[in-house]
Structure formats: C-alpha cells, structure tokens
Design a protein around this motif. Structure first.
Motif, PDB file in Angstrom:
ATOM      1  N   MET A   1      -2.423  -7.157  -5.780  1.00 29.10           N
ATOM      2  CA  MET A   1      -1.789  -6.598  -6.983  1.00 29.10           C
ATOM      3  C   MET A   1      -2.255  -5.199  -6.682  1.00 29.10           C
ATOM      4  N   LYS A   2      -0.985  -4.316  -6.987  1.00 21.93           N
ATOM      5  CA  LYS A   2      -1.263  -2.873  -6.666  1.00 21.93           C
ATOM      6  C   LYS A   2      -0.843  -2.316  -8.243  1.00 21.93           C
ATOM      7  N   SER A   3      -1.293  -1.222  -8.493  1.00 17.70           N
ATOM      8  CA  SER A   3      -0.970  -0.386  -9.638  1.00 17.70           C
ATOM      9  C   SER A   3      -0.103   0.783  -9.605  1.00 17.70           C
ATOM     10  N   TYR A   4       0.708   0.803 -10.629  1.00 16.57           N
ATOM     11  CA  TYR A   4       1.743   1.882 -10.509  1.00 16.57           C
ATOM     12  C   TYR A   4       2.065   2.770 -12.050  1.00 16.57           C
ATOM     13  N   ILE A   5       2.536   3.949 -12.067  1.00 18.68           N
ATOM     14  CA  ILE A   5       2.768   4.418 -13.536  1.00 18.68           C
ATOM     15  C   ILE A   5       4.252   3.930 -13.911  1.00 18.68           C
ATOM     16  N   SER A   6       4.346   2.990 -14.857  1.00 19.43           N
ATOM     17  CA  SER A   6       5.596   2.499 -15.357  1.00 19.43           C
ATOM     18  C   SER A   6       6.388   3.569 -16.326  1.00 19.43           C
ATOM     19  N   ALA A   7       5.489   4.188 -17.250  1.00 16.34           N
ATOM     20  CA  ALA A   7       6.232   5.050 -18.093  1.00 16.34           C
ATOM     21  C   ALA A   7       5.290   6.132 -18.962  1.00 16.34           C
ATOM     22  N   ILE A   8       5.729   7.438 -19.109  1.00  9.90           N
ATOM     23  CA  ILE A   8       4.876   8.272 -19.983  1.00  9.90           C
ATOM     24  C   ILE A   8       5.595   8.772 -21.142  1.00  9.90           C
ATOM     25  N   SER A   9       4.929   8.788 -22.332  1.00  6.74           N
ATOM     26  CA  SER A   9       5.539   9.467 -23.304  1.00  6.74           C
ATOM     27  C   SER A   9       4.471  10.344 -23.741  1.00  6.74           C
ATOM     28  N   SER A  10       4.756  11.276 -24.961  1.00  6.90           N
ATOM     29  CA  SER A  10       3.948  12.148 -25.656  1.00  6.90           C
ATOM     30  C   SER A  10       4.125  12.285 -26.936  1.00  6.90           C
ATOM     31  N   TYR A  11       2.973  12.895 -27.764  1.00  8.86           N
ATOM     32  CA  TYR A  11       3.271  13.383 -29.224  1.00  8.86           C
ATOM     33  C   TYR A  11       2.697  14.690 -29.174  1.00  8.86           C
ATOM     34  N   LEU A  12       3.543  15.655 -29.769  1.00 10.16           N
ATOM     35  CA  LEU A  12       3.050  16.789 -30.063  1.00 10.16           C
ATOM     36  C   LEU A  12       3.056  17.165 -31.559  1.00 10.16           C
ATOM     37  N   PRO A  13       1.890  17.721 -32.235  1.00  5.72           N
ATOM     38  CA  PRO A  13       1.866  18.171 -33.765  1.00  5.72           C
ATOM     39  C   PRO A  13       3.088  18.905 -34.080  1.00  5.72           C
ATOM     40  N   ASN A  14       3.391  18.764 -35.466  1.00 10.32           N
ATOM     41  CA  ASN A  14       4.576  19.756 -35.852  1.00 10.32           C
ATOM     42  C   ASN A  14       4.160  21.215 -36.013  1.00 10.32           C
ATOM     43  N   SER A 177       0.681   2.732  -5.089  1.00  8.84           N
ATOM     44  CA  SER A 177       1.282   3.946  -5.607  1.00  8.84           C
ATOM     45  C   SER A 177       0.371   4.888  -6.117  1.00  8.84           C
ATOM     46  N   ILE A 178      -0.791   4.474  -6.679  1.00  6.84           N
ATOM     47  CA  ILE A 178      -1.763   5.692  -7.046  1.00  6.84           C
ATOM     48  C   ILE A 178      -3.016   5.494  -6.084  1.00  6.84           C
ATOM     49  N   GLY A 179      -3.469   6.768  -5.868  1.00  7.47           N
ATOM     50  CA  GLY A 179      -4.554   7.018  -4.921  1.00  7.47           C
ATOM     51  C   GLY A 179      -4.196   7.164  -3.748  1.00  7.47           C
ATOM     52  N   PRO A 180      -5.454   7.719  -2.803  1.00  6.94           N
ATOM     53  CA  PRO A 180      -6.875   7.585  -3.050  1.00  6.94           C
ATOM     54  C   PRO A 180      -7.216   8.724  -4.139  1.00  6.94           C
ATOM     55  N   PHE A 181      -8.628   8.810  -4.260  1.00 17.41           N
ATOM     56  CA  PHE A 181      -9.245   9.429  -5.183  1.00 17.41           C
ATOM     57  C   PHE A 181     -10.204  10.527  -4.570  1.00 17.41           C
ATOM     58  N   VAL A 182     -10.599  11.673  -5.158  1.00 15.29           N
ATOM     59  CA  VAL A 182     -11.666  12.474  -5.009  1.00 15.29           C
ATOM     60  C   VAL A 182     -12.333  12.926  -6.357  1.00 15.29           C
ATOM     61  N   PHE A 183     -13.667  12.936  -6.519  1.00 13.66           N
ATOM     62  CA  PHE A 183     -14.139  13.319  -7.841  1.00 13.66           C
ATOM     63  C   PHE A 183     -15.225  14.161  -7.357  1.00 13.66           C
ATOM     64  N   TRP A 330     -14.458  17.476 -12.058  1.00 12.36           N
ATOM     65  CA  TRP A 330     -13.264  17.595 -11.507  1.00 12.36           C
ATOM     66  C   TRP A 330     -12.838  16.212 -10.788  1.00 12.36           C
ATOM     67  N   ALA A 331     -11.455  16.088 -10.500  1.00 15.95           N
ATOM     68  CA  ALA A 331     -10.987  14.663  -9.821  1.00 15.95           C
ATOM     69  C   ALA A 331      -9.579  15.061  -9.585  1.00 15.95           C
ATOM     70  N   GLY A 332      -9.209  14.379  -8.505  1.00 19.35           N
ATOM     71  CA  GLY A 332      -7.805  14.441  -7.877  1.00 19.35           C
ATOM     72  C   GLY A 332      -7.400  13.287  -7.237  1.00 19.35           C
ATOM     73  N   THR A 333      -5.965  13.104  -7.207  1.00 24.34           N
ATOM     74  CA  THR A 333      -5.459  11.903  -6.507  1.00 24.34           C
ATOM     75  C   THR A 333      -4.087  12.243  -6.293  1.00 24.34           C
ATOM     76  N   VAL A 334      -3.482  11.327  -5.551  1.00 22.98           N
ATOM     77  CA  VAL A 334      -1.985  11.363  -5.227  1.00 22.98           C
ATOM     78  C   VAL A 334      -1.263  10.087  -5.604  1.00 22.98           C
ATOM     79  N   ILE A 335      -0.095  10.217  -6.393  1.00 21.06           N
ATOM     80  CA  ILE A 335       0.725   9.105  -6.885  1.00 21.06           C
ATOM     81  C   ILE A 335       1.900   9.208  -6.006  1.00 21.06           C
ATOM     82  N   ASN A 336       2.525   8.105  -5.667  1.00 19.25           N
ATOM     83  CA  ASN A 336       3.835   7.967  -5.008  1.00 19.25           C
ATOM     84  C   ASN A 336       5.079   7.530  -6.093  1.00 19.25           C
ATOM     85  N   TRP A 337       5.635   8.280  -6.221  1.00 22.63           N
ATOM     86  CA  TRP A 337       6.804   7.950  -7.123  1.00 22.63           C
ATOM     87  C   TRP A 337       7.612   6.829  -7.153  1.00 22.63           C
TER      88      TRP A 337
END
Length: 337
Positions: A1-14, A177-183, A330-337
C-alpha cells in the motif's frame, strides 16, 4: 500500500488586513514600502471569536463538499497547529466530533509551525504504508494573529491566518507518490521565534501584558509573538539550501528532474534569496504569499491548492516541498503528482 495526495481544500477568514490599513497605523511604512519589503498585499485575519477548530472544520467541510468525499471513509485526523483551542483537550478531538467522523477515527494534534505540513505528510505516509490507516485528513489551522501585538509592525505585516485540509489515501501500487523525506531540528534557535509567556515555564501573570518598545519602534508584551528577523534569515539561508541538495541526493534526482518547487511562504525577500542560492529558475519556483501572507503550516498546502486551481500540475510532475522556521525546525519531501 502506497500513499498519495487525493485532494486539497482551504479556508480563509473573511476579515482582510491590507497594506493600506497597516500604513494608516504606521505612517512611516507606506503601502509601497510594505509591499517592497514583504511582497504581501493583504492577509486574512481570524475573527475575534474564531478559533482553530472553527477554521479546521470549515476547511474540512470544503474538502468534503468540493470533492464528494464521504466522512465515513476517514479513519485518521492529523491536526497541525500552534494555536489550539485549549491546552487540553486535543483540538483534533473537537474537530472529529464537530465533523461527525466515525468514533473509530484516530485523532491527534501535533505542534509544529512552518515545517508542519511536510512532517504531517510523513506521519500520514507512515500510518498508511504500515497498514494503520487508509484515508487520512491532514489539517493545518493557524491563527498567529491571536499572538501578535497591534503595535508590532515587524510581524503584523507578515502573518495571516488560514486553515487547509488534505486527504491522503492509500492505493495498491509499487510507486511512491510521497517521499523520500529529509528533516532537521536546532532547538538552540527557539528564542528567536517565540511567544514567551503563556506556557508552564512562564504562565500568564501581571507582567505578561506589560508593553515595551524595541529599537525599531515595535511595541509588544511578553504574551505576544516575538521574532528576531535577522537570526531567522541567517538560519534559513544556512539550512534550506543544504536540505534542498540533500533531498535531491536522497531521492536520486538531478535538479532538472524537479518540475516545481514550493518552499514555506515566509516573505518575498527571503524566498528570492533562497531561490538564487539554490539556483532554481523562476518558472519552477511557485509563490502564493501575496494575498495570504505567512500562514505558518498552511503556506505549503495553500501553494499546492493555488497551483491546482490554476491547472499548473500535470500527471507525473515532481514537486519539491520544503518547510522551515519556528523551532528551529525544517523538513522537505518530493511528491509525484
């Protein structure tokens, strides 16, 4: 099983704090000067009674509604914040209840700032790929405005409030789809970005609200956010380019293999210095701070959401993410879209 970003949404105050309003309060800082120094035109500010959980719930509801996601499928909620509703209970538990997520859903807060989204991706990846969860809500909800003194232009010009919600899911695949990481962590810099009073070391007392003025004319008290901009800048220029190169090596990529780079959106000047030092071309270096400001752990997912809305990503794109700041962390990663 591998992980991936399925969707992103946001909220901004008025409520929106623009440079015109700031310039009226600080006449020595014109609208043009604020923009030239920060690259920020406006920032969203949480309402007087608006809380971390309020913003988190709104971001999650937007995610569910915009992407036809069933709440019943969520089995873990990770909430990154440095402005929780209470010292206890955990704000993630409040959000789970308000969203009506299953009671079998795991929920936890983690206290990180500008590196928090990347850390959250790492936590989600580990939970999914170890078989502990299938669909994870990674939420960032930050209200630094609650910590900022009205008379402190050094940080009022920079920070805004925002919440984001990312669905990270698992699929049967051999492809990461997500990784590797550096911290990285350097707690010796903790005092350079801090709210001194309000925790157990220095509880709120009569001295917490006593205001003082620094050499630059900023007025704050010990219960307010303090930032040593010069030290933060030095830390960033020392740590981020190294992490950028270390991540390329760890991922087995050349710089040209990366299609886009999204760094934590601190401010225009810092990001431009990092872009030049890392030798990243302008067309690959995505920014989104102008109408949000520095929203701490929400800056990277807001950057991703902005690019998605503008149809910038195509399948197979490699996107490098690096967060850095308070802690120091600090932290970094690479995601494959």
């Amino acid at each position: 099983m591998k992980s991936y970003i399925s969707a992103i949404s946001s909220y901004l105050p008025n409520d929106i704090l623009d440079n015109e309003e700031l310039s009226k309060q600080f006449p020595d800082w014109s609208v043009e000067k604020i923009f030239d120094k920060t690259g920020i035109s406006s920032r969203h500010i949480a309402g007087l009674n608006e809380t971390c959980s309020d913003m988190a719930v709104s971001a999650c509801e937007n995610l569910f509604n915009e992407n036809a996601i069933s709440k019943a499928e969520i089995d873990c909620l990770l909430l990154c914040t440095q402005s929780p509703d209470y010292k206890l209970p955990t704000t993630a538990c409040l959000v789970q209840n308000r969203l009506n997520l299953p009671i079998s859903c795991a929920a936890l807060d983690f206290n990180l700032g500008c590196s928090g989204y990347v850390y959250g991706l790492s936590l989600a990846k580990g939970l999914i790929e170890s078989g502990q969860a299938k669909n994870i809500l990674l939420v960032t909800s930050e209200l630094y405005s609650k910590y900022i003194a009205d008379g402190d232009k050094s940080v009022r010009t920079l920070f805004g409030d925002a919440a984001t919600a990312t669905l990270i899911s698992g699929k049967n695949s051999d492809f990461d789809s997500i990784g590797p990481f550096v911290f990285g962590t350097d707690g010796s810099g903790a005092d350079n970005l801090i709210v001194p009073h309000g925790g157990n070391k220095f509880p709120i007392d009569a001295n917490s609200s006593v205001e003082y003025e620094d050499a630059s004319g900023n007025v704050r008290s010990p219960k307010d956010l303090y930032m040593n901009g010069g030290e933060i800048f030095t830390f960033t220029l020392n740590s981020v380019p190294k992490s950028f190169n270390d991540l390329l090596i760890k991922a087995g990529y050349e710089k040209d293999d990366i299609d886009y780079v999204i760094f934590h959106q601190a401010n225009k000047f810092m990001l431009e210095q990092l872009r030049k030092k890392c030798k990243i071309s302008k067309d690959k270096f995505l920014t989104s701070y102008e109408f949000f400001g520095n929203t701490v752990s929400s800056t990277i997912p807001l950057g991703l959401k902005t690019a998605i809305d503008q149809n910038q990503f195509k399948s197979g794109d490699k996107i490098m993410l690096i967060g850095f700041g308070v802690g120091y962390s600090w932290a970094g990663t690479v995601i494959n879209w």
